[in-house]
Design a protein around this motif. Structure first.
Motif, PDB file in Angstrom:
ATOM      1  N   VAL A   1       0.835  -1.197   0.000  1.00 57.24           N
ATOM      2  CA  VAL A   1       0.000   0.000   0.000  1.00 57.24           C
ATOM      3  C   VAL A   1       0.876   1.255   0.000  1.00 57.24           C
ATOM      4  N   CYS A   2       2.051   1.171   0.590  1.00 56.97           N
ATOM      5  CA  CYS A   2       2.952   2.330   0.618  1.00 56.97           C
ATOM      6  C   CYS A   2       3.410   2.718  -0.784  1.00 56.97           C
ATOM      7  N   ASP A   3       3.408   1.775  -1.723  1.00 55.80           N
ATOM      8  CA  ASP A   3       3.807   2.059  -3.103  1.00 55.80           C
ATOM      9  C   ASP A   3       2.639   2.514  -3.974  1.00 55.80           C
ATOM     10  N   LEU A   4       1.451   2.496  -3.432  1.00 55.45           N
ATOM     11  CA  LEU A   4       0.264   2.851  -4.215  1.00 55.45           C
ATOM     12  C   LEU A   4      -0.242   4.258  -3.929  1.00 55.45           C
ATOM     13  N   ILE A   5       0.231   4.861  -2.875  1.00 55.23           N
ATOM     14  CA  ILE A   5      -0.276   6.176  -2.461  1.00 55.23           C
ATOM     15  C   ILE A   5       0.159   7.281  -3.422  1.00 55.23           C
ATOM     16  N   GLU A   6       1.451   7.369  -3.674  1.00 59.32           N
ATOM     17  CA  GLU A   6       1.975   8.454  -4.515  1.00 59.32           C
ATOM     18  C   GLU A   6       1.447   8.419  -5.948  1.00 59.32           C
ATOM     19  N   PRO A   7       1.426   7.252  -6.616  1.00 61.32           N
ATOM     20  CA  PRO A   7       0.965   7.247  -8.017  1.00 61.32           C
ATOM     21  C   PRO A   7      -0.464   7.754  -8.223  1.00 61.32           C
ATOM     22  N   VAL A   8      -1.336   7.531  -7.255  1.00 60.22           N
ATOM     23  CA  VAL A   8      -2.721   7.996  -7.426  1.00 60.22           C
ATOM     24  C   VAL A   8      -2.961   9.356  -6.781  1.00 60.22           C
ATOM     25  N   GLY A   9      -1.991   9.822  -6.000  1.00 61.13           N
ATOM     26  CA  GLY A   9      -2.088  11.156  -5.426  1.00 61.13           C
ATOM     27  C   GLY A   9      -3.170  11.335  -4.378  1.00 61.13           C
ATOM     28  N   LEU A  10      -3.452  10.277  -3.645  1.00 59.92           N
ATOM     29  CA  LEU A  10      -4.474  10.344  -2.596  1.00 59.92           C
ATOM     30  C   LEU A  10      -3.856   9.974  -1.257  1.00 59.92           C
TER      31      LEU A  10
END
Length: 116
Positions: A61-70
Motif C-alpha cells: 500500500v505504501c507504493d500505491l499512495i503516490e501514483p494515485v495522489g491520494l
C-alpha cells in the motif's frame, strides 16, 4: 405507372428471437453489478493496473499512495472495495499491507457476459 409488389410477412408466428444461451440469473446479475461497481471508479482501475504491473502482481500500500495522489486512508478504502469484490487479496507484513491480484478475477467478469 406504379407496380404493386406482394409482401410476405416472415414474422408471422414469431414474437421474438430465441435465446442462444442462458442469460444471467438474478444472483449472477447482482454479483456482477457489485463487481462492476467496484471497477467503475478511475482510481480503483488505476490501483488494479499498478498492482497488475508490479512484480509478481503484488504491491505494498505504501507504493500505491503516490501514483494515485491520494491519502493513505483513501487508498486503503479503494483497496478494501477491490478486495471485497474479489479482485485483490490482502496480506499483512509488519506494519504494511500488501495487495495481490487474484488470478483470473478479471477474466471471470468477462466470461459472464460472453457466450461460453
Amino acid at each position: 405507372m406504379t407496380t404493386m409488389l406482394d409482401v410476405t410477412d416472415i414474422t408471422a408466428g414469431v414474437c421474438c428471437t430465441p435465446l442462444v444461451r442462458e442469460p444471467l440469473t438474478a444472483e449472477e446479475a447482482e454479483q456482477l453489478a457489485v463487481t462492476m461497481k467496484a471497477l467503475a471508479d478511475p482510481t480503483r482501475l488505476r490501483l488494479l493496473s499498478i498492482v497488475a504491473a508490479s512484480d509478481d502482481s503484488e504491491a505494498c500500500v505504501c507504493d500505491l499512495i503516490e501514483p494515485v495522489g491520494l491519502s493513505q486512508p483513501t487508498v486503503s478504502h479503494h483497496l478494501k472495495i477491490l478486495t471485497t469484490a474479489g479482485f485483490l487479496t490482502r496480506s499483512k507484513r509488519g506494519t504494511w499491507a500488501y495487495f495481490k491480484l487474484v488470478p483470473g478475477a478479471l477474466d471471470r467478469v468477462s466470461q459472464l457476459l460472453v457466450a461460453s
